[in-house]
Design a protein around this motif. Sequence first.
Motif, mmCIF file in Angstrom:
data_model
loop_
_atom_site.group_PDB
_atom_site.id
_atom_site.type_symbol
_atom_site.label_atom_id
_atom_site.label_comp_id
_atom_site.label_asym_id
_atom_site.label_seq_id
_atom_site.Cartn_x
_atom_site.Cartn_y
_atom_site.Cartn_z
ATOM 1 N N ARG A 7 0.840 -1.204 0.000
ATOM 2 C CA ARG A 7 0.000 0.000 0.000
ATOM 3 C C ARG A 7 0.869 1.246 0.000
ATOM 4 N N ARG A 8 1.948 1.194 0.762
ATOM 5 C CA ARG A 8 2.799 2.366 0.857
ATOM 6 C C ARG A 8 3.410 2.682 -0.497
ATOM 7 N N ARG A 9 3.823 1.607 -1.185
ATOM 8 C CA ARG A 9 4.437 1.852 -2.485
ATOM 9 C C ARG A 9 3.430 2.435 -3.455
ATOM 10 N N ARG A 10 2.163 1.986 -3.339
ATOM 11 C CA ARG A 10 1.155 2.529 -4.235
ATOM 12 C C ARG A 10 0.935 4.009 -3.938
ATOM 13 N N HIS A 11 0.862 4.343 -2.642
ATOM 14 C CA HIS A 11 0.706 5.750 -2.261
ATOM 15 C C HIS A 11 1.841 6.591 -2.829
ATOM 16 N N ARG A 12 3.036 6.053 -2.702
ATOM 17 C CA ARG A 12 4.197 6.796 -3.189
ATOM 18 C C ARG A 12 4.114 7.008 -4.687
ATOM 19 N N ARG A 13 3.655 5.954 -5.378
ATOM 20 C CA ARG A 13 3.554 6.094 -6.837
ATOM 21 C C ARG A 13 2.528 7.158 -7.219
ATOM 22 N N ILE A 14 1.407 7.195 -6.492
ATOM 23 C CA ILE A 14 0.386 8.217 -6.783
ATOM 24 C C ILE A 14 0.957 9.608 -6.514
ATOM 25 N N ALA A 15 1.622 9.743 -5.365
ATOM 26 C CA ALA A 15 2.200 11.053 -5.014
ATOM 27 C C ALA A 15 3.225 11.469 -6.059
ATOM 28 N N ASP A 16 4.016 10.529 -6.513
ATOM 29 C CA ASP A 16 5.036 10.846 -7.529
ATOM 30 C C ASP A 16 4.387 11.274 -8.835
ATOM 31 N N ALA A 17 3.337 10.561 -9.235
ATOM 32 C CA ALA A 17 2.674 10.914 -10.491
ATOM 33 C C ALA A 17 2.092 12.309 -10.409
ATOM 34 N N LEU A 18 1.393 12.595 -9.301
ATOM 35 C CA LEU A 18 0.836 13.930 -9.121
ATOM 36 C C LEU A 18 1.952 14.971 -9.073
ATOM 37 N N GLY A 19 3.060 14.597 -8.427
ATOM 38 C CA GLY A 19 4.188 15.513 -8.319
ATOM 39 C C GLY A 19 4.712 15.921 -9.685
ATOM 40 N N VAL A 20 4.828 14.958 -10.581
ATOM 41 C CA VAL A 20 5.320 15.275 -11.927
ATOM 42 C C VAL A 20 4.350 16.239 -12.614
ATOM 43 N N LEU A 21 3.037 16.000 -12.424
ATOM 44 C CA LEU A 21 2.040 16.901 -13.005
ATOM 45 C C LEU A 21 2.175 18.313 -12.446
ATOM 46 N N ILE A 22 2.336 18.399 -11.122
ATOM 47 C CA ILE A 22 2.481 19.716 -10.482
ATOM 48 C C ILE A 22 3.712 20.429 -11.031
ATOM 49 N N ALA A 23 4.801 19.690 -11.130
ATOM 50 C CA ALA A 23 6.040 20.289 -11.631
ATOM 51 C C ALA A 23 5.842 20.819 -13.051
ATOM 52 N N LEU A 24 5.153 20.023 -13.876
ATOM 53 C CA LEU A 24 4.912 20.446 -15.266
ATOM 54 C C LEU A 24 4.056 21.712 -15.311
ATOM 55 N N ALA A 25 2.962 21.719 -14.540
ATOM 56 C CA ALA A 25 2.064 22.873 -14.540
ATOM 57 C C ALA A 25 2.797 24.116 -14.055
ATOM 58 N N SER A 26 3.667 23.901 -13.091
ATOM 59 C CA SER A 26 4.356 25.023 -12.475
ATOM 60 C C SER A 26 5.398 25.618 -13.417
ATOM 61 N N VAL A 27 6.058 24.760 -14.162
ATOM 62 C CA VAL A 27 7.196 25.218 -14.944
ATOM 63 C C VAL A 27 6.797 25.565 -16.377
#
Lengths: 309, 303
Positions: free
Chosen positions: B29-49
């Motif tokens: 479960r933890r790894r899945r959470h991390r993967r979701i957070a990472d995916a969202l993180g990449v999206l945030i980074a893209l939107a921001s930059v």
Amino acid sequence: MATTAPPAAPLRRPALSRRALPYGLLVPAGVALALALGYPLVRQLLLSTQDYGLAQQFGQPAEQVGAGNFRELLTDPQLWLVVLRSVLFCAVNAALTMALGTGVALLMRGMSRPVRVLVQSALLLAWAMPVLAALTVWQWMFDAQYGVVNALLVAAGADYAGHSWLLEPLSFFAVATVVVVWMSVPFVAFTVYAGLTQVPEEVLEAAQLDGAGAWQRFRHVLVPSVRPVLLVVGLLQVVWDLRVFTQIYVLQGAGGVASETNLLGTYVYRLGIGEGRFGLAAAAAVLMLVLTALLTFPYVRAMLRQEES
Amino acid sequence: MSTSTQPPPVVAPREAVPPAVPARRPPRRRRRHRRIADALGVLIALASVFPVYWMVSSSFQPGRDIRSPGSSWHPLGGTLDNFRRVLEGGGFVSALRTSLAVTLLTVAVALLFAFLAALAVSRFRFRGRRSFVLVLLAIQMIPAEGLFISQYKMLEGWDLLGTVTGLTLVYVASVLPFTIWTLRGFVAGVPVELEEAAMVDGCSRTRAFFTVTFPLLAPGLVATGVYGFIQAWNEFTLALVVMTREENRTLPVWLSTFTDTNRGTDWGAVMAGSTLIAVPVVVLFLLVQHRMASGLAAGAVKG
């Protein structure tokens, strides 16, 4: 500003000059602040009670009208529209910024290290962009004919070819909101994330052992521990979003209809610099100061308390 | 001047606090959470930059390509024409001159005044000290947009409208509160015992200060100076109101008029101009970001 501070006094100077030294050190800063902020503030209050227009600009004596300007403003539906618009814009922008910023901060906790560094670098870049450069880019991206936003929407099958975003007040403010939120989220995200890292991991683990789910841990452990940070940051957002000027002014120049999109800052500007009704504009600015003071009062009080302890 | 420009950093973004590994949580479960957070993180980074990327990318696009957004996706479209047009236009260079003059003057004056005041506040105990600090706090809440009418009238009365001196005067006042506040933290961060030790060794108070404490303050002065630089460089409202003549515009005001034409904005040149204005700020900001944050934190707890 011919103010130079006395040089730091050597040890064996007489007691009087020793005692005067700190005051001497404060003189330059004090004079500059009094001259460029204090004096205009007083002038502003005086001006707001005068009928000061273009005629006075050319030498006619200004007539004292007491509360006349304020009466004129407060009975003008235009002003109330502007106030309402400003408060709404401020509420929406501050709320969105806080929600997104806090969300990003919470997400950063769960990311793997490389992704977190990536997100932080991207946020820093957005944060560091000068307002005007940022605004110009957004303007370009929303350009009716050649903007990337319309191009993407068209590519997605929507009928947005040549769509002007700034003509309609509602979509004008939507664009302004995108720009403002984009620029302010990094500050909130970084500050809240810094607050979150102060929460000991053991506390969260203990809560989890006691059976608290993710939402409960967020609601009952994380939020209370960063509440002071959230409060201060939230209030700052409110103050900044209430006085937003540059974004609105520039977007108006790019095609927005000024009379339908004025917020307090641009309203004061257009009354004063635009129409030359300085007395009225000063009164409007005083109203703006009062509104800001009311909204910042809790923040200043909180800072004072921190200063005392 | 923290009005429409970006807010100063208040707390350091703390990196390298590894999330503790709760052994009890099921790892899948933890790894899945991390993967979701990472995916969202990449999206945030893209939107921001993305807007930053779009600005730089557009600034290198040849004029004909910029009209078809499809081709702007390629980074560094390969032409310097846009930059050439900006620099040859004349408006940019004169605005750059004004901006540099106002900004450097503001930084120099504000830094000197703030340094003296910070010394007084953090090295001396005197009557009115607390009130001064409180006034500084209160002043920061005054919106610049609420004062510019009377600041305009004031400068007009003193014949300083549209002059570097006039704009510098209002800039110094708006940068000062924050600068004093931050420097106070840096001064308080240098233990007074160091000076006292030097004085025991026979230095005068002044000499002890300048040989022992002052060098330790250098990083703080640099960081605070950079903050003032960014504020003055980016400020728009007052510059718009005060710098009324075309030849006296600062860079942000110049940029705002550059796009103002109703028809046929030269977007390539505008993006090149934006990039030129942004680069110094972004570089300086990234350099001192961390130091500013720690200085602020010190200012909040010490002094």
